[in-house]
Scaffold this active site. Structure first.
Site, short mmCIF file in Angstrom:
data_model
loop_
_atom_site.label_atom_id
_atom_site.label_comp_id
_atom_site.label_asym_id
_atom_site.label_seq_id
_atom_site.Cartn_x
_atom_site.Cartn_y
_atom_site.Cartn_z
N GLY A 35 37.51 50.26 31.83
CA GLY A 35 36.37 49.85 32.65
C GLY A 35 36.17 48.34 32.61
O GLY A 35 36.82 47.61 31.86
N THR A 36 35.24 47.86 33.43
CA THR A 36 34.93 46.43 33.45
C THR A 36 34.19 46.03 32.17
O THR A 36 33.63 46.86 31.47
CB THR A 36 34.06 46.09 34.67
N THR A 37 34.21 44.75 31.89
CA THR A 37 33.61 44.23 30.66
C THR A 37 32.09 44.17 30.77
O THR A 37 31.55 43.63 31.73
CB THR A 37 34.15 42.83 30.35
N LYS A 67 25.93 48.03 37.42
CA LYS A 67 26.44 48.32 36.07
C LYS A 67 25.38 48.12 34.99
O LYS A 67 25.59 48.47 33.84
CB LYS A 67 27.64 47.41 35.77
N SER A 80 30.08 50.82 30.92
CA SER A 80 31.49 50.61 31.23
C SER A 80 32.20 51.95 31.18
O SER A 80 31.84 52.82 30.39
CB SER A 80 32.13 49.65 30.22
#
Length: 280
Positions: A35-37, A67, A80
């Site tokens: 997943g994204t940070t 998010k 995430s």
């Protein structure tokens, strides 16, 4: 042929492998790593939550990618992993917060909310017919003037941090925190640190379109999401600082090289002098 080591043991969440592992839980952790940070930082003035939204197409409306979520007036969460799983966890957390408010006529403690959420996560590692949540959360909040920052795991484990990161850039971000985090950080300093970590952990330019930031201040204990203009202002300040640091490093390297050259020249001169004396 040798049979696969995990053959058959990853077909059900309730089956342990011979070495005591639950492969479905480990697969869920891998989903989080892809997943994204997302980043959380605790400081003397409050909590900072920051995420990299990383849009995959220029046709995507960046504002539609969420998010960071508001759980209650004093609690927020950065996620995430699988977005749909994260939304389900956030909805459960909001329900728990409202149940506590109705039952006890007071806001829920950050620690209590985090534990309730992890109890649910743990149940999904213990029952057949379900799968673990492929998402992790950084839960930050303030209760009675005390800042709390927790990281959840698909297994249901719960750890409190001063600064932490989840997602694909976790290792790079944690290196930045280990090096630069201080207990007496101001809110502006914590935001700058979070943006520096995101910049180092991602392979694209850091802009207000792909970064989202929320803060919870001790003075009012209210969750506030920063506007794009405010985010861009902090990003510009961080970029200026990074450029100044790079210039300082270059000047230091140049001075070191000059010192080494001067040392080598002096050594050469002394060698020539000694040779002349020996010839005489």
């Amino acid at each position: 042929m040798q049979p696969l080591q995990n053959a058959g043991y990853d077909r059900a969440i309730t089956v342990f492998s011979p070495d005591g592992r639950l492969f479905q839980v480990e697969y869920a952790r891998e989903a989080v790593k892809r997943g994204t940070t997302s980043i959380g930082v605790k400081c003397s003035e409050g909590i900072v939550l920051a995420v990299d939204k990383r849009t995959t197409s220029k046709l995507v409306e960046a504002s539609s990618i969420e998010k960071i979520f508001k759980i209650d007036e004093h609690i927020g969460a950065a996620t995430s992993g699988l977005v749909a799983d994260a939304r389900a966890l956030v909805e459960r957390a909001r329900v728990e917060a409202q149940i506590n408010k109705i039952t006890y006529s007071e806001p829920i403690r950050v620690t209590s909310l985090s534990k309730k959420l992890c109890d649910m996560l743990q149940l999904y590692t213990q029952n057949g017919g379900v799968r673990p949540f492929g998402s992790a959360l950084i839960i930050g909040g303030i209760y009675n003037g005390k800042c709390k920052l927790f990281e959840t795991d698909p297994s249901g484990a719960l750890i409190e941090y001063k600064a932490t990161a989840i997602g694909s850039g976790r290792s790079a971000a944690m290196e930045i925190f280990e090096e630069k985090y201080e207990d007496d950080l101001t809110l502006d300093g914590a935001i700058a640190l979070a943006l520096t970590a995101i910049s180092q952990a991602t392979d694209h330019d850091t802009t207000s379109n792909n970064v989202e930031i929320a803060v919870i201040k001790i003075e009012d204990e209210k969750y506030v999401k920063l506007s794009q203009d405010e985010v861009q202002k902090y990003i510009d300040e961080v970029l200026v600082e990074e450029e100044e640091e790079e210039a300082e490093e270059e000047s230091e390297q140049e001075s070191e090289e000059e010192a080494e050259d001067a040392k080598e020249d002096s050594e050469d001169d002394s060698e020539d002098k000694s040779e002349d004396e020996s010839e005489e």
